[in-house]
Write a protein that holds these residues in place. Structure first.
Motif, PDB file in Angstrom:
ATOM      1  N   ASP A   1       4.784  32.133  30.112  1.00 50.16           N
ATOM      2  CA  ASP A   1       5.687  33.049  29.431  1.00 50.16           C
ATOM      3  C   ASP A   1       6.866  33.443  30.321  1.00 50.16           C
ATOM      4  N   SER A   2       6.997  32.760  31.450  1.00 51.93           N
ATOM      5  CA  SER A   2       8.092  33.089  32.365  1.00 51.93           C
ATOM      6  C   SER A   2       8.594  31.830  33.052  1.00 51.93           C
ATOM      7  N   VAL A   3       9.818  31.916  33.557  1.00 47.53           N
ATOM      8  CA  VAL A   3      10.401  30.796  34.291  1.00 47.53           C
ATOM      9  C   VAL A   3       9.571  30.506  35.537  1.00 47.53           C
ATOM     10  N   GLU A   4       9.073  31.552  36.178  1.00 48.36           N
ATOM     11  CA  GLU A   4       8.285  31.382  37.395  1.00 48.36           C
ATOM     12  C   GLU A   4       7.020  30.570  37.116  1.00 48.36           C
ATOM     13  N   LYS A   5       6.334  30.866  36.030  1.00 51.60           N
ATOM     14  CA  LYS A   5       5.116  30.132  35.677  1.00 51.60           C
ATOM     15  C   LYS A   5       5.428  28.699  35.266  1.00 51.60           C
ATOM     16  N   LEU A   6       6.562  28.517  34.590  1.00 49.11           N
ATOM     17  CA  LEU A   6       6.979  27.169  34.214  1.00 49.11           C
ATOM     18  C   LEU A   6       7.226  26.329  35.458  1.00 49.11           C
ATOM     19  N   ASN A   7       7.982  26.877  36.394  1.00 48.08           N
ATOM     20  CA  ASN A   7       8.264  26.152  37.634  1.00 48.08           C
ATOM     21  C   ASN A   7       6.994  25.872  38.436  1.00 48.08           C
ATOM     22  N   ALA A   8       6.087  26.839  38.438  1.00 44.54           N
ATOM     23  CA  ALA A   8       4.838  26.666  39.188  1.00 44.54           C
ATOM     24  C   ALA A   8       4.018  25.509  38.623  1.00 44.54           C
ATOM     25  N   MET A   9       4.012  25.361  37.302  1.00 39.26           N
ATOM     26  CA  MET A   9       3.246  24.271  36.693  1.00 39.26           C
ATOM     27  C   MET A   9       3.854  22.919  37.049  1.00 39.26           C
ATOM     28  N   ILE A  10       5.178  22.851  37.056  1.00 31.15           N
ATOM     29  CA  ILE A  10       5.846  21.601  37.426  1.00 31.15           C
ATOM     30  C   ILE A  10       5.600  21.295  38.898  1.00 31.15           C
ATOM     31  N   ASP A  11       5.703  22.323  39.749  1.00 24.40           N
ATOM     32  CA  ASP A  11       5.472  22.128  41.188  1.00 24.40           C
ATOM     33  C   ASP A  11       4.050  21.660  41.482  1.00 24.40           C
ATOM     34  N   SER A  12       3.111  22.030  40.608  1.00 26.86           N
ATOM     35  CA  SER A  12       1.719  21.655  40.829  1.00 26.86           C
ATOM     36  C   SER A  12       1.423  20.223  40.385  1.00 26.86           C
ATOM     37  N   GLY A  13       2.443  19.534  39.878  1.00 26.83           N
ATOM     38  CA  GLY A  13       2.256  18.151  39.446  1.00 26.83           C
ATOM     39  C   GLY A  13       1.759  18.006  38.020  1.00 26.83           C
ATOM     40  N   ARG A  14       1.849  19.073  37.243  1.00 22.51           N
ATOM     41  CA  ARG A  14       1.343  19.048  35.870  1.00 22.51           C
ATOM     42  C   ARG A  14       2.458  18.982  34.839  1.00 22.51           C
ATOM     43  N   GLY A  15       3.613  18.459  35.264  1.00 26.36           N
ATOM     44  CA  GLY A  15       4.757  18.381  34.358  1.00 26.36           C
ATOM     45  C   GLY A  15       4.494  17.529  33.132  1.00 26.36           C
ATOM     46  N   MET A  16       3.885  16.363  33.328  1.00 24.29           N
ATOM     47  CA  MET A  16       3.602  15.491  32.187  1.00 24.29           C
ATOM     48  C   MET A  16       2.631  16.157  31.220  1.00 24.29           C
ATOM     49  N   GLU A  17       1.622  16.809  31.753  1.00 22.79           N
ATOM     50  CA  GLU A  17       0.655  17.513  30.902  1.00 22.79           C
ATOM     51  C   GLU A  17       1.360  18.560  30.052  1.00 22.79           C
ATOM     52  N   LEU A  18       2.270  19.309  30.667  1.00 27.47           N
ATOM     53  CA  LEU A  18       3.020  20.344  29.955  1.00 27.47           C
ATOM     54  C   LEU A  18       3.825  19.739  28.814  1.00 27.47           C
ATOM     55  N   VAL A  19       4.542  18.654  29.099  1.00 30.24           N
ATOM     56  CA  VAL A  19       5.358  17.999  28.080  1.00 30.24           C
ATOM     57  C   VAL A  19       4.498  17.558  26.903  1.00 30.24           C
ATOM     58  N   LEU A  20       3.386  16.905  27.197  1.00 32.03           N
ATOM     59  CA  LEU A  20       2.547  16.357  26.136  1.00 32.03           C
ATOM     60  C   LEU A  20       1.914  17.449  25.275  1.00 32.03           C
ATOM     61  N   VAL A  21       1.487  18.535  25.898  1.00 26.95           N
ATOM     62  CA  VAL A  21       0.901  19.632  25.139  1.00 26.95           C
ATOM     63  C   VAL A  21       1.945  20.263  24.221  1.00 26.95           C
ATOM     64  N   CYS A  22       3.147  20.494  24.752  1.00 26.99           N
ATOM     65  CA  CYS A  22       4.218  21.088  23.939  1.00 26.99           C
ATOM     66  C   CYS A  22       4.569  20.192  22.758  1.00 26.99           C
ATOM     67  N   GLU A  23       4.634  18.896  23.006  1.00 25.57           N
ATOM     68  CA  GLU A  23       4.990  17.959  21.938  1.00 25.57           C
ATOM     69  C   GLU A  23       3.908  17.912  20.857  1.00 25.57           C
ATOM     70  N   VAL A  24       2.653  17.977  21.246  1.00 29.96           N
ATOM     71  CA  VAL A  24       1.564  17.958  20.265  1.00 29.96           C
ATOM     72  C   VAL A  24       1.608  19.219  19.401  1.00 29.96           C
ATOM     73  N   MET A  25       1.865  20.368  19.995  1.00 23.77           N
ATOM     74  CA  MET A  25       1.943  21.603  19.218  1.00 23.77           C
ATOM     75  C   MET A  25       3.060  21.512  18.187  1.00 23.77           C
ATOM     76  N   GLN A  26       4.180  20.929  18.588  1.00 26.16           N
ATOM     77  CA  GLN A  26       5.284  20.774  17.645  1.00 26.16           C
ATOM     78  C   GLN A  26       4.933  19.757  16.547  1.00 26.16           C
ATOM     79  N   SER A  27       4.268  18.674  16.925  1.00 27.65           N
ATOM     80  CA  SER A  27       3.842  17.677  15.939  1.00 27.65           C
ATOM     81  C   SER A  27       2.891  18.286  14.921  1.00 27.65           C
ATOM     82  N   ASN A  28       2.003  19.162  15.388  1.00 27.56           N
ATOM     83  CA  ASN A  28       1.080  19.825  14.467  1.00 27.56           C
ATOM     84  C   ASN A  28       1.830  20.657  13.426  1.00 27.56           C
TER      85      ASN A  28
END
Length: 337
Positions: free
Chosen positions: A27-54
């Motif tokens: 829910d924040s830019v800081e958390k978004l950046n932290a997820m990308i820094d942790s190497g989970r960028g692809m996971e984030l993209v795929l989850v967001c895309e699936v929610m939109q597809s639903n």
């Protein structure tokens, strides 16, 4: 179906955005950046895309269940209406329906009949720029099973032409039309309301950033749309940032006049925003903003937007699926937009 009020419609988009943020824990830019820094960028993209597809699936399911025959889509600039229309059509095909795209722009009046604004320039955004009688006559004929010849508007000559493009639809066929006036009742005045399914699409995100003194500042959705448009206009039209910024005030005025007043007509609200999108669109926008000269009248605005995109980590564009709404802006999509 009872129409949503304007406030309820916008609230629906906000609630969807909050729900998506909750599901991915961002829910924040800081958390978004932290997820990308942790190497989970692809996971984030795929989850967001699936929610939109639903969400797209749910809209398609309702259209099929309610046997709606003409789908009308509208939303502000850079909402991703074209890609959404393609994806909705594919989802309807998966449900056994046959969608047909109808380009509202082909129903412009001939140039000499186009109204002019207060400055004597052609006003292509007013609803009077469309031949509503012809559009409604053609759509009524199609929905009653008649075969018609669809027009093609020649933007070079400013005239409507007929090139042998005929269409006749069956009971399992649906028409899809997107455009700025699609939710305005005047555009489809002759069509039965029971045949229509109106969709309002707009990108919203509920991301916050630390504003100091323990204050949380909401990230601007408007800036997100502006960045989308900058990147797309440069890629597809060769426009620089200054050109896009010079038109933005007029674009916003047109939205206030022709789009926002009819949000409450929608049967469904679709959030085309993606939590990760600022990291992707910002990456594409950064070199364009950096190219704005210090002596430009748009330099300060370009610098403000640079500070905005600098808040976000870059994400690998290869993570973004070919059918993503973001591909309409950054390119590389399967719909060739």
């Amino acid at each position: 179906m009872v129409k949503k009020s304007l406030d309820k419609g916008v609230s629906s988009l906000k609630e969807t955005s909050k729900e998506w943020a909750r599901k991915v824990g961002i829910d924040s830019v800081e958390k978004l950046n932290a997820m990308i820094d942790s190497g989970r960028g692809m996971e984030l993209v795929l989850v967001c895309e699936v929610m939109q597809s639903n969400s797209i699936y749910e809209i398609a399911r309702r259209i099929a269940a309610e046997k709606r025959r003409i789908i009308l889509i509208s939303g502000p600039s850079s909402a991703g209406k074209t890609t959404f229309s393609h994806r909705l059509g594919i989802q309807l095909m998966a449900l056994g329906l046959s969608p047909h795209a109808i380009a509202a722009d082909n129903y412009f009046v001939n140039r000499e009949d186009n109204p002019k604004d207060e400055n004597g320039n052609y006003d292509f955004e007013c609803i009077e720029a469309m031949d509503l009688e012809k559009l409604n006559t053609d759509m009524c004929k199609l929905l009653s099973g008649e075969r018609i010849e669809l027009p093609v508007f020649n933007f070079r000559t400013g005239k409507r032409e007929y090139r042998g493009n005929h269409l006749q639809i069956a009971d399992s066929d649906v028409l899809i039309m997107e455009g700025i006036h699609s939710l305005n009742p005047a555009m489809t005045y002759a069509l039965d309301e029971a045949d229509k399914y109106k969709i309002y699409i707009s990108p919203l995100n509920q991301l916050y950033v630390d504003g100091g003194d323990e204050q949380q500042v909401k990230v601007s959705t408007m800036d997100g749309r502006l960045l989308r448009r900058m990147v797309r206009d440069h890629r597809t039209r060769g426009n620089d940032v200054e050109k896009t910024l010079s038109m933005w005030k007029s674009v916003r005025k047109g939205e206030e006049t022709h789009i926002f007043p009819y949000e409450n007509e929608a049967d469904a609200m679709f959030n085309s925003g993606l939590i990760y999108e600022y990291t992707a669109v910002g990456r594409s926008a950064k070199p364009l903003l950096q190219a704005v000269s210090s002596d430009s009248e748009y330099y300060e605005e370009a610098q403000r937007l640079l500070r905005f995109v600098d808040m976000f980590r870059d994400i690998d564009l290869e993570y973004i699926p070919a059918d993503s709404i973001l591909r309409e802006f950054v390119g590389g999509g399967c719909f060739d937009i």
